[in-house]
Design a protein around this motif. Structure first.
Motif, PDB file in Angstrom:
ATOM      1  N   PRO A  51      -5.715  -5.464   4.838  1.00  0.00           N
ATOM      2  CA  PRO A  51      -4.187  -5.748   4.593  1.00  0.00           C
ATOM      3  C   PRO A  51      -4.101  -7.564   4.000  1.00  0.00           C
ATOM      4  O   PRO A  51      -3.753  -8.032   3.174  1.00  0.00           O
ATOM      5  CB  PRO A  51      -3.361  -5.733   5.983  1.00  0.00           C
TER       6      PRO A  51
ATOM      7  N   LEU B  44      -5.657  -8.872   1.629  1.00  0.00           N
ATOM      8  CA  LEU B  44      -5.157  -8.320   0.011  1.00  0.00           C
ATOM      9  C   LEU B  44      -4.141  -8.762  -0.524  1.00  0.00           C
ATOM     10  O   LEU B  44      -3.459  -8.161  -1.896  1.00  0.00           O
ATOM     11  CB  LEU B  44      -6.069  -7.102  -0.208  1.00  0.00           C
ATOM     12  N   THR B  45      -3.002  -8.103   0.681  1.00  0.00           N
ATOM     13  CA  THR B  45      -1.808  -7.942   0.249  1.00  0.00           C
ATOM     14  C   THR B  45      -1.052  -8.496  -0.539  1.00  0.00           C
ATOM     15  O   THR B  45       0.457  -8.853  -0.813  1.00  0.00           O
ATOM     16  CB  THR B  45      -1.372  -6.754   0.819  1.00  0.00           C
TER      17      THR B  45
ATOM     18  N   ASN C 131      -8.676 -11.240  -6.723  1.00  0.00           N
ATOM     19  CA  ASN C 131      -7.757 -11.123  -5.032  1.00  0.00           C
ATOM     20  C   ASN C 131      -9.116 -10.594  -4.567  1.00  0.00           C
ATOM     21  O   ASN C 131      -9.678 -10.673  -3.717  1.00  0.00           O
ATOM     22  CB  ASN C 131      -6.967 -10.151  -5.072  1.00  0.00           C
ATOM     23  N   CYS C 132     -10.368  -9.486  -4.810  1.00  0.00           N
ATOM     24  CA  CYS C 132     -11.018  -9.229  -3.515  1.00  0.00           C
ATOM     25  C   CYS C 132     -12.025 -10.241  -3.389  1.00  0.00           C
ATOM     26  O   CYS C 132     -12.073 -10.265  -2.573  1.00  0.00           O
ATOM     27  CB  CYS C 132     -11.592  -7.883  -3.815  1.00  0.00           C
TER      28      CYS C 132
ATOM     29  N   ALA D 138       1.005  -1.249   0.259  1.00  0.00           N
ATOM     30  CA  ALA D 138      -0.541   0.421   0.141  1.00  0.00           C
ATOM     31  C   ALA D 138       0.538   0.962   0.180  1.00  0.00           C
ATOM     32  O   ALA D 138       0.619   2.195  -0.318  1.00  0.00           O
ATOM     33  CB  ALA D 138      -0.952  -0.543   1.304  1.00  0.00           C
TER      34      ALA D 138
ATOM     35  N   LEU E  67      -6.730  -7.668  -9.765  1.00  0.00           N
ATOM     36  CA  LEU E  67      -7.443  -7.099  -8.163  1.00  0.00           C
ATOM     37  C   LEU E  67      -9.208  -7.579  -7.932  1.00  0.00           C
ATOM     38  O   LEU E  67      -8.994  -8.044  -6.267  1.00  0.00           O
ATOM     39  CB  LEU E  67      -7.140  -5.584  -8.866  1.00  0.00           C
TER      40      LEU E  67
ATOM     41  N   TYR F  86      -6.023  -1.634   0.314  1.00  0.00           N
ATOM     42  CA  TYR F  86      -5.210  -2.426   0.789  1.00  0.00           C
ATOM     43  C   TYR F  86      -4.917  -1.456   2.029  1.00  0.00           C
ATOM     44  O   TYR F  86      -4.023  -3.362   2.962  1.00  0.00           O
ATOM     45  CB  TYR F  86      -3.720  -2.775  -0.028  1.00  0.00           C
TER      46      TYR F  86
ATOM     47  N   ALA G 260      -2.585 -10.351  -5.798  1.00  0.00           N
ATOM     48  CA  ALA G 260      -2.123  -9.054  -5.606  1.00  0.00           C
ATOM     49  C   ALA G 260      -0.737  -8.570  -6.236  1.00  0.00           C
ATOM     50  O   ALA G 260      -0.251  -7.205  -6.477  1.00  0.00           O
ATOM     51  CB  ALA G 260      -2.130  -8.584  -3.794  1.00  0.00           C
TER      52      ALA G 260
END
Length: 136
Positions: A58, A60-61, A116-117, A3, A113, A54, A66
């Motif tokens: 967190p 998600l990272t 990922n979400c 991030a 992305l 992000y 990611a």
């Protein structure tokens, strides 16, 4: 960490956009207005929003999606911006090809992305949402 890197890139794109805007104003040549708009929308705003996402989530990272988003977007965006610049400055064929390569890389990054979400965002807390929306 990811991030913070995205925030740093977002700020760099904002500075570059403002410098480009200042340059266009000083020389009174606005052919690169479309490039300026892409610097702002895809550099400053999009990267900044993903960085906020992000920071708030967190989880998600850490995964491959990611990192795929991170690298595809950060490589694709400058390619697209350089290509757009070339198309506006009379190198259309080469610039268009370069812009399309960058755009496809960015699209793949944004798909990563999205995946990922979809996979890693925590489920919605309905009780919390209900408590926030119900006012006496």
């Amino acid at each position: 960490m990811m991030a913070r890197i995205l925030i740093a890139f977002a700020i760099v794109y904002l500075i570059l956009a403002l410098l480009l805007g200042l340059h266009m104003g000083l020389i009174a040549d606005y052919r690169l207005g479309v490039v300026y708009a892409h610097f702002i929308a895809l550099g400053w705003l999009s990267l900044g929003l993903v960085a906020i996402l992000y920071l708030n989530y967190p989880e998600l990272t850490g995964g491959i999606f990611a990192w795929a988003h991170f690298w595809l977007y950060l490589i694709g965006l400058p390619l697209m911006l350089i290509g757009l610049t070339m198309t506006q400055l009379d190198a259309f064929a080469t610039g268009h090809a370069l812009a399309m390569i960058g755009a496809v890389a960015m699209l793949l990054g944004v798909i990563a992305l999205g995946i990922n979400c979809w996979v890693n965002l925590p489920p919605r807390d309905r009780d919390r949402d209900r408590a926030l929306t119900s006012q006496p």
